[in-house]
Design an enzyme around this catalytic site. Structure first.
Site, PDB file in Angstrom:
ATOM      1  CB  CYS A  86      30.419  62.773   2.279  1.00 35.98           C
ATOM      2  SG  CYS A  86      29.572  63.922   1.201  1.00 35.98           S
ATOM      3  CG  HIS A 338      34.860  60.465  -0.539  1.00 35.45           C
ATOM      4  ND1 HIS A 338      34.808  60.998   0.744  1.00 35.45           N
ATOM      5  CD2 HIS A 338      33.677  60.808  -1.130  1.00 35.45           C
ATOM      6  CE1 HIS A 338      33.648  61.626   0.906  1.00 35.45           C
ATOM      7  NE2 HIS A 338      32.948  61.516  -0.210  1.00 35.45           N
TER       8      HIS A 338
END
EC number: 2.3.1.-
Length: 379
Positions: A86, A338
């Site tokens: 991420c 996200h």
């Protein structure tokens, strides 16, 4: 050493998992952003040295190269796709900036993309060529050896327990994120970041995960995901789809081409931490970054830490002594979403549009036990 500056940044609105963007592959999510840059900066697009994009759960191949070709950019422009989980989007921005600093090129497009909705199913290959058992599907690849590879939710619980982050603090922070995001949607700050796109004949220009209408008391009604824990669906981010692109170039060239404001990349740090506590990565990353640049936390006007879970952001805030007036002042991923490989680039995009701020940091806690932080100033 050459100086690298970010002169333009745009993103799509972020769709929720299975939402408005569910049918779009990563290269299709990126296409309108590339076309926007191509139309707005035609004299720059012809000078691109490389396209650098972050991606985590994509459909395979080199998505950066596929996407630029899908958007009609020249065949001569190369592309590279980065996977630091991420942190990939933030890594792609730093990669481009470092290449400019080193003199390897002068113009880059960097960013990230993710379609969690279109992520391929994964099947483990059997050990035997004569295997008769049914295929075993799995959600994600491992981040670390089996005994040190908690789920992201368990990792957040580990951080909450070690740093004594209560359920109440987590819910309060999540509520804050939604309220600040809603406030900055209403006043137009966040709309600057977003390139409206047409999806099935409708304009899509608003993040789908935002729930500003939920009363504060309702956050406490959600059950913990893990029995006896404190992490809930309300104080965790959602899975999302979306894309982000930034135009980065050598500073003197930027001035020559008429760019008058943006972000100057100063430095970046990546560190490793115990993989059982991945969300705490921003603490040593930011600490090292400050030390290396002879700064203190008080010298930084804005600090953007990706909001995967309230637990980890609150723990980082407490450990680094970050004030509320510095941290995620327009809200964050708990509200906006996200999209893994795009989120780090989104943090930098947000800093880009904070025109009244001079010294800023973007940081990520990363699966597998990593922390990444980048320092920017206004130019």
């Amino acid at each position: 050493m050459n100086q690298a500056v970010i002169v333009a940044a745009k993103r799509t609105a972020f769709g929720k998992y299975g939402g408005t963007l569910k049918h779009l592959e990563p290269e299709q999510l990126l296409k309108p952003l590339f076309q926007h840059f191509k139309e707005k900066y035609p004299e720059v697009i012809s000078k691109i040295d490389d396209v650098v994009l972050g991606n985590v759960v994509g459909n395979g191949g080199n998505i950066a190269r596929k996407a630029l070709l899908e958007a009609g950019l020249k065949d001569s422009i190369p592309g590279v796709t980065i996977d630091r989980q991420c942190g990939s989007g933030l890594e792609s921005v730093q990669y481009a900036c470092r290449m400019i600093q080193a003199g390897a090129g002068k113009v880059y497009i960097a960013g990230g993309v993710e379609s969690t909705s279109r992520a391929p199913w994964k099947i483990k290959r059997p050990h035997s060529v004569y295997e008769t058992a049914l295929p075993e599907f799995y959600e994600r690849a491992s981040f670390a050896p089996e005994m040190s590879d908690p789920s992201m939710i368990q990792g957040a619980e580990n951080v909450a327990k070690m740093y004594d982050v209560s359920r109440e603090l987590q819910d309060e922070f999540a509520y804050r994120s939604h309220q600040l995001t809603a406030e900055n949607v209403k006043n137009g700050n966040i709309s600057q970041e977003i390139l409206p796109i047409t999806v099935k004949g409708e304009i899509f220009n608003t993040d789908e995960s935002l729930k500003s209408h939920i009363p504060k008391d309702n956050f406490g009604r959600f059950k913990p995901v893990i029995k006896g824990g404190t992490v809930t669906a309300a104080n965790s981010c959602m899975k999302n789809d979306g894309a982000v692109l930034l135009l980065i170039m050598e500073k003197d060239m930027a001035y020559e081409l008429g760019f008058e404001h943006g972000l100057l990349f100063k430095d970046g740090v990546t560190v490793g931490v115990d993989s059982n506590f991945p969300g705490i990565g921003p603490v040593p990353a930011i600490s090292n970054l400050l030390k290396r640049n002879q700064l203190t936390i008080e010298n930084i006007e804005v600090i953007e830490i990706n909001e995967a879970f309230s637990a980890q952001v609150v723990a980082c805030q407490q450990a680094l002594n970050i004030s509320n007036t510095q941290l995620n002042i327009w809200g964050g991923a708990l509200a906006s979403g996200h999209p893994y490989g795009a989120s780090g680039a989104q943090l930098v995009t947000r800093l880009f549009y904070m025109f009244d701020k001079e010294t800023m940091i973007a940081s990520m806690g990363i699966g597998g036990g990593l922390g990444n932080a980048a320092l920017f100033t206004r130019f």
